[in-house]
Scaffold this motif. Structure first.
Motif, PDB file in Angstrom:
ATOM      1  N   GLN A 141      67.410  95.408  55.837  1.00 29.78           N
ATOM      2  CA  GLN A 141      66.537  94.491  56.877  1.00 29.78           C
ATOM      3  C   GLN A 141      64.985  94.436  56.166  1.00 29.78           C
ATOM      4  OE1 GLN A 141      67.619  93.788  59.965  1.00 29.78           O
ATOM      5  NE2 GLN A 141      69.713  94.854  59.197  1.00 29.78           N
ATOM      6  N   LYS A 142      64.320  93.374  56.672  1.00 29.06           N
ATOM      7  CA  LYS A 142      63.049  93.150  56.270  1.00 29.06           C
ATOM      8  C   LYS A 142      62.148  94.400  56.114  1.00 29.06           C
ATOM      9  CE  LYS A 142      62.959  88.615  58.201  1.00 29.06           C
ATOM     10  NZ  LYS A 142      62.561  87.459  58.813  1.00 29.06           N
ATOM     11  N   GLY A 143      61.468  94.340  55.175  1.00 27.73           N
ATOM     12  CA  GLY A 143      60.562  95.541  54.741  1.00 27.73           C
ATOM     13  C   GLY A 143      60.986  96.757  54.104  1.00 27.73           C
ATOM     14  N   GLY A 144      62.369  96.443  53.400  1.00 32.64           N
ATOM     15  CA  GLY A 144      62.863  97.488  52.701  1.00 32.64           C
ATOM     16  C   GLY A 144      63.311  97.118  51.307  1.00 32.64           C
ATOM     17  N   ILE A 145      64.085  97.778  50.673  1.00 33.59           N
ATOM     18  CA  ILE A 145      64.531  97.583  49.185  1.00 33.59           C
ATOM     19  C   ILE A 145      66.171  97.714  49.168  1.00 33.59           C
ATOM     20  CG2 ILE A 145      64.472  98.297  46.855  1.00 33.59           C
ATOM     21  CD1 ILE A 145      61.574  99.218  47.047  1.00 33.59           C
ATOM     22  N   CYS A 146      66.724  96.879  48.760  1.00 33.45           N
ATOM     23  CA  CYS A 146      68.188  96.751  48.659  1.00 33.45           C
ATOM     24  C   CYS A 146      68.558  97.156  47.099  1.00 33.45           C
ATOM     25  CB  CYS A 146      68.868  95.436  49.060  1.00 33.45           C
ATOM     26  SG  CYS A 146      70.562  95.463  48.684  1.00 33.45           S
ATOM     27  N   VAL A 147      69.294  98.155  47.083  1.00 34.33           N
ATOM     28  CA  VAL A 147      69.474  98.697  45.740  1.00 34.33           C
ATOM     29  C   VAL A 147      71.224  98.597  45.322  1.00 34.33           C
ATOM     30  CG1 VAL A 147      67.212  99.968  45.185  1.00 34.33           C
ATOM     31  CG2 VAL A 147      69.367 101.101  46.015  1.00 34.33           C
ATOM     32  N   ALA A 148      71.768  98.100  44.260  1.00 32.99           N
ATOM     33  CA  ALA A 148      72.987  98.036  44.034  1.00 32.99           C
ATOM     34  C   ALA A 148      73.311  98.275  42.643  1.00 32.99           C
ATOM     35  CB  ALA A 148      73.484  96.635  44.443  1.00 32.99           C
ATOM     36  N   ASN A 149      74.341  98.423  42.245  1.00 32.34           N
ATOM     37  CA  ASN A 149      74.971  98.471  40.862  1.00 32.34           C
ATOM     38  C   ASN A 149      75.103  97.099  40.363  1.00 32.34           C
ATOM     39  OD1 ASN A 149      77.186  98.675  42.949  1.00 32.34           O
ATOM     40  ND2 ASN A 149      78.350  98.195  41.249  1.00 32.34           N
ATOM     41  N   HIS A 150      74.980  97.006  39.115  1.00 37.40           N
ATOM     42  CA  HIS A 150      74.731  95.983  38.472  1.00 37.40           C
ATOM     43  C   HIS A 150      75.995  95.702  37.304  1.00 37.40           C
ATOM     44  CE1 HIS A 150      72.639  92.104  37.623  1.00 37.40           C
ATOM     45  NE2 HIS A 150      72.089  92.455  36.430  1.00 37.40           N
ATOM     46  N   THR A 151      76.656  94.703  37.589  1.00 39.66           N
ATOM     47  CA  THR A 151      77.784  94.044  36.839  1.00 39.66           C
ATOM     48  C   THR A 151      77.594  92.750  36.083  1.00 39.66           C
ATOM     49  OG1 THR A 151      79.506  95.466  38.167  1.00 39.66           O
ATOM     50  CG2 THR A 151      80.345  93.755  36.459  1.00 39.66           C
TER      51      THR A 151
END
Length: 445
Positions: free
Chosen positions: A228-238
């Protein structure tokens, strides 16, 4: 000669009409006509048939599953647990702590295993396949198996290079062109609510066209946990394609370094319509400035969630490596996302030390397809008494568990640099404590 040009013009018009009507329009509005699904069904059945033929001819001699994706078959668990089990199976020494001379054999074996195949290097090579997927790049030891399989392989080359590749290149060119033109046009509008809605729609539309250009089949799970807005999306990176995969289902604010050339043109166009966070090369070294820019962004609840890949490098989608702590220091709401690709239809991993960006994209456009699963995990917050490193490790572990990936503590920066001195010292202390073991008895004497 005139008839030839008339026919060529008619063929071009037909090609564009089919492209727009059957692929681009459905992609723009987020629905499918079933063409991709039919193609994937044919592809899966073809690969299953090829696997059965290979097993029949070779009697399953060369295609054995490898749980560790390498030469060394390692047991699950840490060295501490293995050594503890080893020591518990023998009498405890009267003096000198837990160490016994026989422990040398265990450490020698571990050392040889690390020399032959360490846990870091193998994460930057393509994932091993249980069976050949009819791509030469995934079977370096290719040899003649049967006439039928060779004919299917030849047909596959024609389909991938003469039909799919031109189609995918055309779609990628259109998607990027529309992204630059669309975001530049939206950037001219005043900062009204309509501008932000149009910006998100243009971004998602163009990314969907690019995803169709890769024959991407994406399955999104637990959409109720979407960032959602105002947050940080973190993900693994390939791969850089991770951005296309995630933005196919929603719009994000990007974080990165300012580039020149074609990438710079795209960056400048995107930032006109959406508040992406771009840094100059000199600014990237200023941690306080980077933290301030990120904090200011997430504090504005009207701005899009930031998309960050904390590993800082591409890993081959078999594991998750150490997360950099920067994005976990600002106290923002974290939305973890796990991405897992299916290597049987195409290798999504970008080995940047071996392939340039252009070479990598051409390899992807001449692969069979791109199939992946995306899991949106429940929102996570930093707990009381938890520092940024512990928070980052907790998020990383959650992503690894959900994606079925190996959770590693190693820094992905070891891909190109030597370990830091303090890290070596920490490892030496860890091994020293394991060698000595519990020496409380010697202290009591």
């Amino acid at each position: 000669m005139e008839d030839f040009w008339v026919f060529a013009l008619w063929a071009l018009k037909t090609w564009l009409c089919l492209l727009i009507g059957l692929i681009m329009v459905p992609a723009m509005f987020g629905f499918s006509l079933g063409i991709s699904e039919a193609y994937m069904n044919i592809l899966v059945k073809t690969l299953e048939w090829a696997t059965l033929n290979i097993k029949k001819v070779t009697d399953e001699r060369t295609f054995k599953p490898s749980a560790s994706n390498g030469l060394i078959q390692r047991e699950d668990g840490s060295m501490e647990k293995e050594l503890e089990e080893l020591r518990s199976s023998r009498p405890k020494p009267l003096v000198g702590g837990d160490f016994a001379l026989s422990d040398c054999f265990y450490f020698t074996r571990k050392g040889i295993e690390s020399i032959v195949e360490d846990e870091v290097t193998q994460r930057f090579t393509s994932e091993e396949l249980v069976s050949w997927n009819l791509l030469t790049r995934t079977n370096n030891d290719f040899q003649y198996i049967s006439l039928k399989l060779t004919l299917v392989y030849g047909i596959g080359i024609f389909v991938r290079y003469c039909i799919l590749a031109p189609l995918r290149i055309t779609l990628a060119f259109i998607g990027l062109s529309w992204l630059v033109i669309g975001t530049s046009a939206v950037g001219l509008l005043p900062n009204w609510r309509m501008k932000f809605w149009l910006s998100e729609w243009v971004h998602v539309m163009c990314y969907r066209i690019c995803a169709r250009g890769l024959s991407a089949t994406i399955r999104y799970h637990n959409r109720e946990n979407k960032p959602q807005k105002g947050g940080i999306c973190v993900a693994n990176h390939t791969s850089p394609i991770d951005i296309v995969i995630l933005c196919n289902d929603g719009c994000y604010a990007m974080v990165g370094q300012v580039h020149g050339g074609l990438i710079g043109v795209v960056q400048r166009a995107m930032v006109r319509s959406c508040p992406h966070v771009w840094f100059e090369r000199a600014e990237m070294k200023d941690r306080h400035l980077v933290t301030k820019r990120l904090t200011d962004h997430v504090n504005d609840k009207e701005k899009l969630p930031i998309l960050i890949f904390p590993e800082g490098t591409c890993v081959n989608n078999t594991s998750v490596m150490m997360f950099k702590k920067g994005s976990f220091e600002i106290g923002a709401t974290i939305y973890p996302v796990a991405i897992k690709y299916d290597p049987n239809v195409g290798d999504a991993f970008w080995n940047s030390s071996k392939h340039s960006m252009v070479n990598y994209l051409l390899r992807m456009m001449t692969s069979w397809a791109l199939v992946c699963n995306v899991w949106y995990l429940p929102v996570m917050h930093q707990q009381e008494g938890e520092d940024a490193v512990q928070f980052a490790n907790r998020v990383k572990s959650a992503i690894a568990r959900r994606g079925g990936l190996v959770d590693l503590q190693w820094d992905g920066g070891l891909k190109r640099s030597q370990p830091k001195v303090w890290f070596k010292e920490e490892q030496q202390k860890q091994y020293s404590s394991m060698v000595v073991g519990d020496d409380s008895s010697s202290h009591s004497d």
